[in-house]
Design an enzyme around this catalytic site. Structure first.
Site, short mmCIF file in Angstrom:
data_model
loop_
_atom_site.label_atom_id
_atom_site.label_comp_id
_atom_site.label_asym_id
_atom_site.label_seq_id
_atom_site.Cartn_x
_atom_site.Cartn_y
_atom_site.Cartn_z
N CYS A 1 0.84 -1.21 0.00
CA CYS A 1 0.00 0.00 0.00
C CYS A 1 0.87 1.26 0.00
O CYS A 1 0.64 2.19 -0.77
CB CYS A 1 -0.95 0.00 1.21
SG CYS A 1 -2.21 -1.27 1.07
N1 PCA Z 1 -3.19 -3.87 2.37
C1 PCA Z 1 -1.75 -4.07 2.28
C2 PCA Z 1 -1.48 -4.36 0.82
C3 PCA Z 1 -2.80 -4.65 0.20
C4 PCA Z 1 -3.80 -4.23 1.21
O1 PCA Z 1 -5.02 -4.23 1.05
C5 PCA Z 1 -0.95 -2.89 2.86
O2 PCA Z 1 -1.46 -2.21 3.76
O3 PCA Z 1 0.18 -2.66 2.43
#
Ligand code: PCA
Length: 202
Positions: free
Chosen positions: A143
């Protein structure tokens, strides 16, 4: 001409078979106010998630890009204030990659602030009685990788980019772990889009 917002959610990752971010994004209407919503589902893969967004953005030319992801364990909807130039996987991504202590962009600045109005979004969401708080770390996983890459790519342009993390859904958790109903997340993201649509014209 209608304005376009590119809005993204993620595939499931880790031990989860569902990701609330895509479940919520796919339930949004196709337009909010005069903003057309172009929805995109992203792989939880370092580099590829951002590449997928940039390709789509080159095609549709959105005025803003809003990405949504799961932050399991958080109690609130959390607009992210900042993206940092670090990859540090504590869990393999969906392609098995586990980068450690690597930059997202070699030679890039340490961090970028999100360019969406995070405070206005947080206040508007809270006003509807939904738990919402600013977050000052989007983590060091996919993310953050996506947020940093977008902010780097669009730095100095009119295209605004931001990220909102959402909690687990009730069906992903036991009774001890925080969660939020899907309809509440959909409402919170809709409010964020409304705020983006209003502030975009200012
Ligand atoms: N959360 C992860 C990656 C994909 C998602 O939905 C994150 O917080 O990095």
């Amino acid at each position: 001409m209608t304005r376009k917002l590119l809005i993204t959610g993620f595939d499931p990752f880790g031990k989860d078979s569902i990701n609330p971010s895509w479940e919520a994004v796919k339930r949004l209407p196709d337009a909010i106010d005069d903003c057309e919503l172009v929805k995109l589902r992203l792989p939880v893969i370092f580099g590829e998630a951002a590449e997928t967004v940039l390709q789509k953005a080159a095609e549709v030319c959105p005025e803003a890009i809003l990405c949504v992801g799961q932050a399991g364990g958080r109690k609130a909807v959390t607009p992210e204030v900042v993206g940092i130039n670090l990859r540090e996987a504590s869990l393999p991504d969906n392609a098995g990659k586990t980068p450690r202590n690597q930059p997202v962009v070699a030679g890039g600045p340490a961090a970028y602030f999100s360019t969406i109005p995070v405070r206005e979004i947080m206040e508007a969401v809270k006003k509807e009685g939904i738990s919402c708080a600013l977050s000052y770390s989007a983590g060091v996983y996919v993310c953050n990788d996506l947020l940093y890459t977008l902010l780097h790519h669009y730095a100095g342009t009119a295209v605004r980019a931001g990220f909102i993390h959402v909690p687990y859904l009730p069906e992903q958790t036991d009774d001890q772990t925080a969660s939020m109903p899907l309809e509440t997340m959909v409402r919170a993201i809709s409010i964020a889009v409304e705020i983006l649509a209003i502030t975009q014209t200012e």
